[in-house]
Design a protein around this motif. Structure first.
Motif, PDB file in Angstrom:
ATOM      1  N   LEU A   5      -2.669   1.421   2.488  1.00 54.68           N
ATOM      2  CA  LEU A   5      -3.396   0.914   3.661  1.00 54.68           C
ATOM      3  C   LEU A   5      -4.579   1.811   3.974  1.00 54.68           C
ATOM      4  O   LEU A   5      -5.668   1.348   4.314  1.00 54.68           O
ATOM      5  N   LEU A  67      -3.230   4.084  11.501  1.00 51.08           N
ATOM      6  CA  LEU A  67      -2.805   3.184  10.434  1.00 51.08           C
ATOM      7  C   LEU A  67      -1.283   3.060  10.360  1.00 51.08           C
ATOM      8  O   LEU A  67      -0.769   2.030   9.917  1.00 51.08           O
ATOM      9  N   VAL A  70      -0.655   0.359  12.718  1.00 55.11           N
ATOM     10  CA  VAL A  70      -1.000  -0.915  12.083  1.00 55.11           C
ATOM     11  C   VAL A  70       0.111  -1.336  11.124  1.00 55.11           C
ATOM     12  O   VAL A  70       0.545  -2.496  11.109  1.00 55.11           O
ATOM     13  N   GLU A  71       0.580  -0.364  10.324  1.00 52.86           N
ATOM     14  CA  GLU A  71       1.642  -0.660   9.356  1.00 52.86           C
ATOM     15  C   GLU A  71       2.916  -1.112  10.067  1.00 52.86           C
ATOM     16  O   GLU A  71       3.576  -2.066   9.637  1.00 52.86           O
ATOM     17  N   ASN A  74       2.632  -4.675  11.151  1.00 49.86           N
ATOM     18  CA  ASN A  74       2.139  -5.580  10.101  1.00 49.86           C
ATOM     19  C   ASN A  74       2.792  -6.954  10.246  1.00 49.86           C
ATOM     20  O   ASN A  74       4.019  -7.071  10.301  1.00 49.86           O
ATOM     21  N   TYR A  80      -4.864 -10.544   7.596  1.00 45.15           N
ATOM     22  CA  TYR A  80      -6.087  -9.768   7.424  1.00 45.15           C
ATOM     23  C   TYR A  80      -5.911  -8.607   6.438  1.00 45.15           C
ATOM     24  O   TYR A  80      -6.806  -8.325   5.641  1.00 45.15           O
ATOM     25  N   LEU A  81      -4.770  -7.897   6.504  1.00 48.58           N
ATOM     26  CA  LEU A  81      -4.573  -6.737   5.639  1.00 48.58           C
ATOM     27  C   LEU A  81      -4.569  -7.138   4.168  1.00 48.58           C
ATOM     28  O   LEU A  81      -5.167  -6.457   3.323  1.00 48.58           O
ATOM     29  N   GLU A  82      -3.890  -8.239   3.860  1.00 49.22           N
ATOM     30  CA  GLU A  82      -3.892  -8.722   2.484  1.00 49.22           C
ATOM     31  C   GLU A  82      -5.285  -9.233   2.097  1.00 49.22           C
ATOM     32  O   GLU A  82      -5.733  -9.073   0.952  1.00 49.22           O
ATOM     33  N   LYS A  84      -8.024  -8.019   3.260  1.00 41.56           N
ATOM     34  CA  LYS A  84      -8.792  -6.795   3.056  1.00 41.56           C
ATOM     35  C   LYS A  84      -8.557  -6.242   1.652  1.00 41.56           C
ATOM     36  O   LYS A  84      -9.486  -5.755   1.001  1.00 41.56           O
ATOM     37  N   GLN A  85      -7.324  -6.322   1.185  1.00 42.58           N
ATOM     38  CA  GLN A  85      -7.013  -5.877  -0.172  1.00 42.58           C
ATOM     39  C   GLN A  85      -7.742  -6.732  -1.206  1.00 42.58           C
ATOM     40  O   GLN A  85      -8.244  -6.213  -2.211  1.00 42.58           O
ATOM     41  N   TYR A 125      -4.494  -6.727  15.031  1.00 41.49           N
ATOM     42  CA  TYR A 125      -4.565  -5.329  14.625  1.00 41.49           C
ATOM     43  C   TYR A 125      -5.532  -4.536  15.506  1.00 41.49           C
ATOM     44  O   TYR A 125      -5.311  -3.340  15.748  1.00 41.49           O
ATOM     45  N   MET A 215     -12.720  -3.216  10.888  1.00 46.20           N
ATOM     46  CA  MET A 215     -12.039  -4.454  11.277  1.00 46.20           C
ATOM     47  C   MET A 215     -13.006  -5.387  11.994  1.00 46.20           C
ATOM     48  O   MET A 215     -13.051  -6.601  11.736  1.00 46.20           O
TER      49      MET A 215
END
Length: 226
Positions: A5, A67, A70-71, A74, A80-82, A84-85, A125, A215
């Motif tokens: 992350l 973070l 955030v984790e 999740n 959004y996190l995926e 972002k990846q 987030y 973000m």
């Protein structure tokens, strides 16, 4: 998971310094090492206000705290996190930024992700970060009261003692000089305590800015490109 992350938002540099990871979001539009902390709020679905503008370099301990929060919060499934990846992976390919965002969204769409869901998850987030800011400010206020407030009360008492003793200069000169030394010591302690508090505040907001600004920038581009 935290390390993965973390790689989405910051780059760890030599000497322990960290900076915003600009490769995943704005390598084609912004100078390296710099990022914007503002976001338009004129249209529906966008953040209502930008991150606080406070100068300070990001510190690893605060980036980790933000973070980790955030984790811990999740959301399940692709959000959004995926996304972002996916952007991070696409940033390594020879394509313009608009195509990166659209391509990442196309992949997300195959998993049933809509733009509305994506935007909602960014807001989620950002609210997690905002909650961490609130907790930080509460702790900061307590720290100020403890480290500075009590010493200021002691400073006033010493000043009163000095005034009383100066009326007996001939008899109490040594005692007056002792209190003056104490006064300078307390002043130095106050300056040191204030400096540490400001350093802590600067480190937090530097860390807050490097995460929240990306973000918000992604949110702006999601609304612009999708």
């Amino acid at each position: 998971m935290l390390k993965k992350l973390k790689s989405l938002f910051v780059i760890e540099e030599a000497g322990g310094n960290i900076s915003a990871n600009t490769e995943t979001a704005d390598k084609n539009t912004a100078p390296s090492g710099k990022s914007s902390a503002t976001i338009n709020s004129s249209s529906s679905g966008k953040a209502k206000k930008s991150s606080p503008v406070v100068k300070g370099a990001p510190q690893e301990k605060f980036v980790n705290i933000l973070l980790e929060a955030v984790e811990k919060n999740n959301l399940e499934g692709f959000d959004y996190l995926e996304y972002k990846q996916s952007l991070q992976s696409l940033s390594k390919m020879n394509m313009d930024e608009t195509t990166q965002y659209k391509s990442a969204f196309a992949m997300a769409s195959t998993m049933g992700v809509s733009k509305e869901k994506l935007v909602k998850s960014v807001h989620h987030y950002l609210s997690v970060l905002k909650n961490e800011e609130t907790k930080f400010n509460q702790a900061l206020t307590s720290q100020i009261n403890h480290k500075v407030g009590q010493r200021k009360e002691g400073l006033k008492s010493l000043k009163d003692n000095i005034k009383n003793k100066e009326s007996q200069i001939n008899k109490l000169q040594k005692q007056i000089e002792s209190h003056k030394n104490d006064l300078e010591k307390v002043k130095a302690e106050i300056e040191n305590a204030q400096s540490k508090v400001e350093g802590t505040k600067s480190g937090f907001y530097g860390s807050y800015k490097v995460v929240a600004s990306q973000m918000e920038k992604d949110l702006k581009k999601i609304n612009e490109y999708l």
